[in-house]
Design an enzyme around this catalytic site. Structure first.
Site, short mmCIF file in Angstrom:
data_model
loop_
_atom_site.label_atom_id
_atom_site.label_comp_id
_atom_site.label_asym_id
_atom_site.label_seq_id
_atom_site.Cartn_x
_atom_site.Cartn_y
_atom_site.Cartn_z
N GLY A 145 0.85 -1.18 0.00
CA GLY A 145 0.00 0.00 0.00
C GLY A 145 0.89 1.24 0.00
N GLY A 148 2.77 0.87 3.56
CA GLY A 148 3.28 -0.39 4.13
C GLY A 148 3.41 -1.48 3.09
CG ASP A 309 -9.72 0.76 2.36
OD1 ASP A 309 -10.37 0.87 1.30
OD2 ASP A 309 -8.50 0.52 2.39
N1 LIG Z 1 -4.36 -11.58 8.77
C1 LIG Z 1 -4.23 -11.90 7.49
N2 LIG Z 1 -4.36 -13.17 7.10
C2 LIG Z 1 -4.21 -13.53 5.80
N3 LIG Z 1 -3.90 -12.66 4.83
C3 LIG Z 1 -3.74 -11.37 5.15
C4 LIG Z 1 -3.91 -10.91 6.49
N4 LIG Z 1 -3.65 -9.59 6.51
C5 LIG Z 1 -3.36 -9.23 5.25
N5 LIG Z 1 -3.40 -10.29 4.43
C6 LIG Z 1 -3.11 -10.32 2.98
O1 LIG Z 1 -2.23 -9.24 2.69
C7 LIG Z 1 -2.80 -8.36 1.73
C8 LIG Z 1 -2.44 -6.92 2.03
O2 LIG Z 1 -2.87 -6.58 3.32
P1 LIG Z 1 -3.40 -5.11 3.68
O3 LIG Z 1 -4.58 -4.81 2.84
O4 LIG Z 1 -3.57 -5.01 5.14
O5 LIG Z 1 -2.14 -4.25 3.26
P2 LIG Z 1 -2.01 -2.86 2.50
O6 LIG Z 1 -0.65 -2.36 2.77
O7 LIG Z 1 -3.12 -1.97 2.82
O8 LIG Z 1 -2.10 -3.34 1.04
P3 LIG Z 1 -3.11 -2.89 -0.06
O9 LIG Z 1 -2.99 -1.43 -0.21
O10 LIG Z 1 -2.66 -3.70 -1.23
O11 LIG Z 1 -4.49 -3.30 0.44
C9 LIG Z 1 -4.29 -8.66 1.80
O12 LIG Z 1 -4.93 -8.38 0.59
C10 LIG Z 1 -4.33 -10.13 2.14
O13 LIG Z 1 -4.17 -10.90 0.99
#
Ligand SMILES: Nc1ncnc2c1ncn2[C@@H]1O[C@H](COP(=O)(O)OP(=O)(O)OP(=O)(O)O)[C@@H](O)[C@H]1O
Length: 493
Positions: A145, A148, A309
């Site tokens: 993202g 992160g 979100d």
């Molecule tokens: N607790 C969890 N168990 C399994 N998979 C997870 C978990 N947390 C996150 N993920 C996986 O990691 C991916 C990214 O997590 P998250 O959405 O929290 O991160 P982000 O930095 O906001 O990424 P993005 O902007 O791509 O959504 C999720 O789409 C999911 O596939």
């Protein structure tokens, strides 16, 4: 001694004393005698002196039994005129209603300033928060993202050190043969990006908050650690957040598959729906997913948190068929005004309601945190998430809306129609297949029109999570019955 005044003109008075209903009735000869009728239908007659004493006793009993608060109230209000006492009462009542009204500013303050530090202390004592980078082996990158990067990983057993494993050339998750309970998700907060550190702090705060208030709604949060700068695996230091691995795929992953929603049938219902007509099965699967999403939203909204979100990519499907919310980086807690104004890049325009911010546009933007908290009970901030949930329903039920490009077109059309789904239905050129929403007397369609709509005012407009769960769409709980049956079957095996 406390005394109860019964005016000479009074004809009777009913009081509760020692679990008895007492009806005190002066006789016609004024104060000479009085009749006392007890609720057990006994009847006594007292002379004037006894009657007076009885009134005194009852009054004293009443005052004593009505808690210390009365005493204190009397002390506080002593010396006030009747008018002042009324003002005091009304003001006190309104303050109480405000503090306890949804989303519950009072309970929010108690949680933030009392329970949070308490949890921190207890976690420190139990060692739950003493995570360190050498406890983990980091695996594949799962997503990135703005602030992160997310990795899969493994939590090592207590006596194993990652450095030792590295020396032995076995520091990859694939080489560790990890049990699923040891699998984790690690999010590394980016270093040197403006706003990233704050984002990491918010996400940590919301995960701890939810682990206290509604743990079943979201991924199990294990804690954080700050990496040192020397280890190659954890380059550049920075904060890492760690969750239990909840499942291989998100709802978005399942929806990309042509077989959606059938590809979720076995995980949600086992074999319970075998023999049921396929369009009915699909409708039941979608209803169960929506029920779970909205139930989780009701729970987090009850704690004052708005996710902001909600979308298929932020809903992880566990292997037991539970849908769990992840990614609280854009969330806000309106009870204490936390993260009221999110970084706009965190909001996904495809799922965002027209009002964008959680408080109505008329609110001067952006109010400082305490003011946001103060205003929150007067608004319906939770409705932000309900719009996103409505879009998820539409995407699940209408196959042609599932791709990102189609969703963008849909949003453009909807905007042209003033966010009125009924107008959109006549206007659209996307040729939507509305069969699932139109089944069961169009209950699904009706719910969609009440979620994907303008926010409205004073709760007239978009449905809240609690109201949505009362919608006729959810009343016939075939999906719920099937889910329970499937769990029972699983437990029996
Ligand atoms: N607790 C969890 N168990 C399994 N998979 C997870 C978990 N947390 C996150 N993920 C996986 O990691 C991916 C990214 O997590 P998250 O959405 O929290 O991160 P982000 O930095 O906001 O990424 P993005 O902007 O791509 O959504 C999720 O789409 C999911 O596939």
């Amino acid at each position: 001694m406390a005394s109860l005044l019964l005016p000479p003109t009074a004809t009777s008075s009913t009081l509760k004393h020692n679990n008895q209903i007492l009806k005190l009735k002066p006789n016609n000869n004024a104060h000479a005698t009085c009749n006392v009728f007890l609720s057990n239908s006994n009847h006594y007659r007292f002379n004037s002196a006894k009657c007076h004493a009885l009134f005194d006793d009852v009054a004293k009993g009443l005052l004593e039994s009505s808690s210390v608060g009365v005493d204190q109230f009397q002390r506080v209000t002593e010396g006030l005129s009747d008018m002042q006492r009324w003002v005091f009462l009304v003001f006190g009542g309104l303050t109480w209603i405000y503090l306890t009204a949804r989303p519950g500013v009072l309970v929010g303050a108690i949680d933030a300033y009392l329970l949070a530090p308490l949890q921190l202390g207890l976690d420190n004592l139990s060692g739950r928060r003493n995570l360190k980078r050498s406890d983990f082996v980091v695996g594949d990158k799962l997503g990135e993202g703005s602030f992160g990067v997310v990795y899969s990983g493994v939590l090592l057993p207590k006596n194993v050190d990652v450095d030792v494993l590295q020396k032995r050339g076995r520091a990859k998750t694939t080489q560790l043969d990890a049990k699923s309970k040891d699998k984790v998700i690690l999010k590394k907060v980016k270093v040197g990006i403006q706003g990233a550190e704050e984002f990491g702090d918010y996400e940590e705060w919301f995960n701890y908050r939810l682990s206290r208030a509604a743990p079943e709604t979201c991924a199990d949060f294990l804690g954080t650690f700050v990496a040192d700068q020397t280890n190659s695996q954890f380059t550049k230091g920075g904060k890492w957040l760690v969750w239990k691995f909840e499942g291989d795929r998100t709802l978005a992953d399942y929806m990309k598959d042509r077989n959606f929603p059938s590809n979720l049938e076995s995980v949600m219902f086992g074999r319970v729906l075998q023999g049921v007509d396929s369009s009915k099965r699909n409708a039941l699967i979608i209803k169960q997913i929506m029920r779970q999403i909205i139930t989780s939203l009701r729970k987090i909204h009850d704690t004052g948190i708005v996710h902001r979100d909600v979308k298929p990519a932020n809903l992880v499907v566990t292997k037991r068929g539970q849908i769990k919310l992840i990614d609280f980086g854009a969330a806000t807690d309106l009870r204490i005004g936390k993260n009221y104004v999110p970084n706009r890049t965190l909001l996904d325009p495809d799922y965002c309601p027209p009002e964008l911010y959680v408080l109505p546009e008329e609110t001067p933007s952006p109010p400082p945190e305490p003011i946001a908290a103060f205003l929150s009970p007067l608004n319906s901030p939770d409705l932000f998430d309900m719009y996103s949930a409505g879009i998820v329903l539409l995407q699940m039920a209408i196959p042609s809306l599932r791709s990102p490009a189609a969703l963008k077109n849909f949003n453009l059309e909807l905007k042209t129609c003033g966010y009125d789904m009924k107008k959109w239905r006549d206007y659209t050129r996307l040729r939507p297949d509305l069969q699932i929403l139109d089944s069961e007397s169009s209950r699904g369609w009706d719910l969609a029109t009440k979620l994907v709509s303008e926010r409205g005012s004073l709760r007239r407009g978009r449905l809240s999570a609690a109201a949505a769960l009362r919608h006729p769409y959810f009343l016939l709980g075939g999906d719920q019955a099937a889910a329970v049956l499937s769990k029972l079957n699983l437990n029996r095996k």
